[in-house]
Design a protein around this motif. Structure first.
Motif, PDB file in Angstrom:
ATOM      1  N   LYS A 137       0.824  -1.201   0.000  1.00 39.70           N
ATOM      2  CA  LYS A 137       0.000   0.000   0.000  1.00 39.70           C
ATOM      3  C   LYS A 137       0.863   1.259   0.000  1.00 39.70           C
ATOM      4  O   LYS A 137       0.542   2.263   0.646  1.00 39.70           O
ATOM      5  CB  LYS A 137      -0.971  -0.004   1.186  1.00 39.70           C
ATOM      6  CG  LYS A 137      -2.088  -1.044   1.001  1.00 39.70           C
ATOM      7  CD  LYS A 137      -3.296  -0.746   1.872  1.00 39.70           C
ATOM      8  CE  LYS A 137      -4.446  -1.681   1.493  1.00 39.70           C
ATOM      9  NZ  LYS A 137      -5.681  -1.377   2.228  1.00 39.70           N
ATOM     10  N   HIS A 140       0.569   2.821  -6.425  1.00 37.11           N
ATOM     11  CA  HIS A 140      -0.703   2.498  -7.063  1.00 37.11           C
ATOM     12  C   HIS A 140      -0.571   2.701  -8.560  1.00 37.11           C
ATOM     13  O   HIS A 140      -0.025   3.708  -9.021  1.00 37.11           O
ATOM     14  CB  HIS A 140      -1.817   3.390  -6.528  1.00 37.11           C
ATOM     15  CG  HIS A 140      -3.199   2.909  -6.886  1.00 37.11           C
ATOM     16  ND1 HIS A 140      -3.882   1.976  -6.137  1.00 37.11           N
ATOM     17  CD2 HIS A 140      -4.015   3.232  -7.924  1.00 37.11           C
ATOM     18  CE1 HIS A 140      -5.054   1.751  -6.687  1.00 37.11           C
ATOM     19  NE2 HIS A 140      -5.162   2.493  -7.777  1.00 37.11           N
ATOM     20  N   LEU A 155      -2.182  11.181  -4.753  1.00 38.63           N
ATOM     21  CA  LEU A 155      -2.070  10.750  -3.358  1.00 38.63           C
ATOM     22  C   LEU A 155      -2.707  11.779  -2.425  1.00 38.63           C
ATOM     23  O   LEU A 155      -3.496  11.424  -1.542  1.00 38.63           O
ATOM     24  CB  LEU A 155      -0.606  10.518  -2.988  1.00 38.63           C
ATOM     25  CG  LEU A 155      -0.361  10.002  -1.566  1.00 38.63           C
ATOM     26  CD1 LEU A 155      -1.048   8.657  -1.340  1.00 38.63           C
ATOM     27  CD2 LEU A 155       1.136   9.881  -1.282  1.00 38.63           C
ATOM     28  N   TYR A 298      -5.392   4.524  -0.222  1.00 34.02           N
ATOM     29  CA  TYR A 298      -5.196   3.656  -1.394  1.00 34.02           C
ATOM     30  C   TYR A 298      -6.483   2.947  -1.796  1.00 34.02           C
ATOM     31  O   TYR A 298      -6.645   2.543  -2.940  1.00 34.02           O
ATOM     32  CB  TYR A 298      -4.067   2.657  -1.140  1.00 34.02           C
ATOM     33  CG  TYR A 298      -2.716   3.326  -1.195  1.00 34.02           C
ATOM     34  CD1 TYR A 298      -2.047   3.485  -2.402  1.00 34.02           C
ATOM     35  CD2 TYR A 298      -2.131   3.853  -0.045  1.00 34.02           C
ATOM     36  CE1 TYR A 298      -0.826   4.133  -2.461  1.00 34.02           C
ATOM     37  CE2 TYR A 298      -0.915   4.507  -0.100  1.00 34.02           C
ATOM     38  CZ  TYR A 298      -0.272   4.642  -1.309  1.00 34.02           C
ATOM     39  OH  TYR A 298       0.924   5.308  -1.380  1.00 34.02           O
ATOM     40  N   MET A 301      -8.367   5.267  -4.434  1.00 31.37           N
ATOM     41  CA  MET A 301      -7.649   5.842  -5.572  1.00 31.37           C
ATOM     42  C   MET A 301      -8.325   5.578  -6.913  1.00 31.37           C
ATOM     43  O   MET A 301      -8.405   6.471  -7.757  1.00 31.37           O
ATOM     44  CB  MET A 301      -6.201   5.358  -5.587  1.00 31.37           C
ATOM     45  CG  MET A 301      -5.350   6.096  -4.585  1.00 31.37           C
ATOM     46  SD  MET A 301      -3.597   5.786  -4.764  1.00 31.37           S
ATOM     47  CE  MET A 301      -2.977   6.831  -3.437  1.00 31.37           C
TER      48      MET A 301
END
Length: 349
Positions: A137, A140, A155, A298, A301
């Motif tokens: 994590k 991504h 982010l 995450y 996202m």
């Protein structure tokens, strides 16, 4: 001979510079090497790292340390057991290993020409446990046509969306936010998207408040340098009050404007000399929700990528300047002087 790359290193309190002797990481069997194009400068964590005011609990490592956690880049090399990642794929939040090499640590190591991600899917198929996954994590994948500049903001935007949800913002809620910087404005945007009945923003910089009205469609603003906050709010109380500044005094102040059972959310990065909140000064019958470490960013996202692709969220609304990596000191100075909402650092074409 080990290849080296340029990166931003903090060599001591308030000492930041470009260095060229950082080893380029070599990807192991399941890892991929990323060429980094942009990295955002975080007004909270990065400044605290530079000033030496980030706590060890929040990840501060010994100087000299490589800065940055908002990088975005593309895959240029893959390990021999990688199956689900290909050259040209794009990722955010590039990583370096804790021992960067040549005497450098990382906090968090994103402002460098290269970084790492890993093929977690292949590793899990081959019998690895979640606890054995490198950088779990901490990166991504984004679509191949996803703008690198958007990637450098993803982010921060996802931290803001997850924060609004973690604080319990939803339909009909009244929300008060202290701090109209990039994170505060982003949180305000998501509060509105989540159905908040009203969002009011408090800051001391008029252009930032105007930006919050334009971008987040906040319902009201208070300039605390020109207005008394209590007088301007005229007795209005809120379900959620958020400190997006990073001061324990703001956490206390924000709680005073809560309804019974209301939540004061602390999401600004507290300095290592300001880590104690006197809970006796919080408003009675309210709750304190600490979120100085992002949680669940995450998990949202892919949702945020859709919002950006659909034009519901515009990453360019949350930064004001793009500078070459070599101008890191200028970027830092502009943020300190509040001449920039947020700065993206350009590392490669």
């Amino acid at each position: 001979m080990t290849k080296t790359m340029k990166a931003v290193a903090v060599t001591g309190p308030n000492k930041v510079k470009i260095v060229h002797d950082v080893p380029v990481p070599e990807c192991t069997d399941y890892e991929v090497l990323l060429k980094i194009h942009y990295c955002g400068f975080c007004n909270g964590s990065d400044l605290n790292i530079i000033r030496g005011t980030l706590s060890e609990e929040e990840g501060m490592q010994p100087y000299p340390t490589i800065l940055g956690h908002e990088g975005t880049g593309e895959v240029v090399d893959v390990g021999k057991k990688v199956r689900y990642i290909k050259k040209g794929d794009r990722f955010i939040h590039n990583n370096l290993r804790p021992d960067v090499g040549n005497g450098y640590s990382k906090t968090y190591g994103g402002m460098a020409e290269y970084g790492l991600a890993a093929d977690h899917k292949a590793m899990l198929e081959d019998g690895f446990t979640t606890g054995e996954l490198p950088f779990y994590k901490k990166f991504h994948q984004v679509p191949r046509d996803f703008d690198f500049k958007h990637g450098a903001m993803l982010l921060s935007l996802s931290e803001s969306l997850s924060a609004a949800r973690n604080f319990g913002v939803g339909p009909g809620k009244d929300v008060l936010i202290f701090g109209a910087g990039p994170m505060g404005t982003a949180v305000a945007t998501y509060c509105r998207m989540l159905g908040a009945a009203s969002v009011v923003m408090v800051d001391g910089q008029e252009d930032r408040l105007e930006n919050a009205v334009r971008v987040a469609k906040v319902c009201g603003t208070v300039n605390f340098l020109k207005q008394d906050v209590s007088g301007a709010l005229a007795g209005k109380l809120f379900d959620v009050a958020i400190d997006a500044v990073g001061l324990s005094s703001v956490v206390i102040q924000a709680s005073q404007y809560l309804k019974p059972y209301g939540v004061v959310g602390s999401m600004g990065v507290l300095k290592n000399n300001d880590l104690l909140v006197d809970v006796s000064r919080l408003k009675n019958n309210t709750r304190l929700h600490m979120l100085n470490f992002p949680y669940g960013e995450y998990d949202v996202m892919d949702e945020n990528i859709r919002y950006i692709q659909e034009g519901k969220v515009r990453p360019e609304d949350y930064y004001s300047h793009i500078l070459p990596l070599e101008e890191i000191e200028k970027a830092m100075d502009m943020v300190i002087r509040r001449e920039a909402l947020k700065v993206l650092l350009k590392i490669a074409e």
